[in-house]
Write a protein that holds these residues in place. Structure first.
Motif, short mmCIF file in Angstrom:
data_model
loop_
_atom_site.label_atom_id
_atom_site.label_comp_id
_atom_site.label_asym_id
_atom_site.label_seq_id
_atom_site.Cartn_x
_atom_site.Cartn_y
_atom_site.Cartn_z
N TYR A 54 -9.19 69.35 14.83
CA TYR A 54 -9.06 70.59 14.93
C TYR A 54 -9.97 71.27 13.91
O TYR A 54 -9.19 71.18 12.57
N GLY A 55 -10.32 72.65 14.11
CA GLY A 55 -10.89 73.79 13.22
C GLY A 55 -9.21 73.99 12.69
O GLY A 55 -8.34 74.25 13.34
N GLU A 56 -9.09 74.26 11.11
CA GLU A 56 -8.00 75.45 10.91
C GLU A 56 -7.13 75.99 11.17
O GLU A 56 -6.23 77.09 11.42
N THR A 57 -8.22 77.48 11.86
CA THR A 57 -7.80 78.42 12.48
C THR A 57 -8.63 78.66 13.95
O THR A 57 -9.96 78.25 13.81
N ALA A 58 -7.60 79.06 14.89
CA ALA A 58 -8.90 79.14 16.32
C ALA A 58 -9.55 80.46 16.25
O ALA A 58 -9.44 81.63 15.05
N ALA A 59 -10.89 80.55 17.39
CA ALA A 59 -11.30 81.47 17.08
C ALA A 59 -11.01 82.40 18.45
O ALA A 59 -10.57 81.91 19.37
N TYR A 60 -10.96 84.45 18.36
CA TYR A 60 -10.39 84.80 18.88
C TYR A 60 -11.95 85.69 19.37
O TYR A 60 -12.43 86.78 18.43
N TYR A 61 -11.89 85.89 20.53
CA TYR A 61 -12.56 87.17 21.61
C TYR A 61 -12.00 88.37 22.15
O TYR A 61 -11.51 87.75 23.36
N THR A 62 -12.50 89.05 22.39
CA THR A 62 -12.40 90.26 22.85
C THR A 62 -13.79 90.83 23.58
O THR A 62 -14.42 91.36 23.59
N VAL A 63 -13.62 90.63 25.65
CA VAL A 63 -14.28 91.16 26.19
C VAL A 63 -14.06 92.12 27.45
O VAL A 63 -12.95 92.15 27.45
N GLY A 64 -14.62 93.08 28.16
CA GLY A 64 -14.58 94.06 28.86
C GLY A 64 -15.24 93.45 29.99
O GLY A 64 -16.39 92.59 30.24
N LEU A 65 -14.51 94.41 30.92
CA LEU A 65 -15.71 93.97 32.40
C LEU A 65 -17.10 95.06 32.75
O LEU A 65 -16.73 96.14 31.26
N ASP A 66 -17.49 94.67 32.45
CA ASP A 66 -19.28 95.26 32.91
C ASP A 66 -19.16 96.76 33.75
O ASP A 66 -19.52 96.90 34.76
N ALA A 67 -18.86 96.78 32.96
CA ALA A 67 -18.24 98.62 33.77
C ALA A 67 -19.35 99.97 32.92
O ALA A 67 -19.17 99.54 31.61
#
Length: 195
Positions: free
Chosen positions: A45-58
């Motif tokens: 695996y890649g050395e570091t994980a990727a993180y995403y943050t998302v909200g609701l469609d509002a």
């Protein structure tokens, strides 16, 4: 175990298979040892994980005027779609953390048409953890897999572009909704002596 390959550091998940073999070299007098490793997951695996943050469609509250002029006044919208690019050569099962307040959350993989739909109300301060690889759904370390609707289908992030859409009903003030974590899965790790 970290492996350097073509200038890139990758991680392999390994365990020690047996006790180390120790010996003293007759020529140098130095201690030599061999460690036997096993990898139940043969991917790297890649050395570091990727993180995403998302909200609701509002949209945030605002004012709109339906008169003859075409101006509207309001807050900015919040997208509920993220594009995730798996740079690896193998599918990867992502992890999600859903923060409340949200009711009946749905996580959809657009390309495959598969989705995870839960019949639950996620409260503020008690986030829901979804681990796709082990197919677990937890709230405060308590098993909540029973909240998964029967029409749900687990999905992996395929190599290349993956579009993920999040939806649900927010019943209080809008907040961030989902954190997503994934890593790039690569070809099987060659575990050879001296590697």
């Amino acid at each position: 175990l970290k492996v350097r390959e073509e200038g890139t550091v990758k991680t392999a998940l390994v365990q020690i298979n047996s006790r180390p073999l120790l010996r003293i070299s007759k020529t140098t007098g130095l201690l030599e040892f061999d460690i036997s490793l096993k990898a139940s997951d043969p991917l790297k695996y890649g050395e570091t994980a990727a993180y995403y943050t998302v909200g609701l469609d509002a949209e945030t509250p605002g004012r709109s005027y339906d008169r003859s002029f075409d101006f509207s006044y309001g807050g900015l919208g919040n997208s509920n779609v993220i594009d995730v690019y798996n740079n690896g050569s193998y599918p990867y099962y992502p992890n999600f953390k859903i923060f409340g307040p949200v009711e009946d959350p749905i996580i959809e993989h657009i390309q495959s048409g598969k989705f995870l739909s839960m019949d639950v109300q996620v409260e503020p301060g008690a986030p829901m953890d979804i681990w796709s690889n082990t197919r677990q759904i937890l709230v405060n370390s308590e098993n909540k897999r029973s909240t998964l609707r029967p029409t749900s289908r687990w999905f992996a992030l395929q190599p290349g572009l993956n579009t993920i859409r999040f939806s649900g009903t927010q019943y209080l003030d809008p907040q961030e909704f989902v954190h997503s974590q994934y890593n790039n899965a690569q070809n099987p790790v060659p575990l050879e002596p001296g590697a």
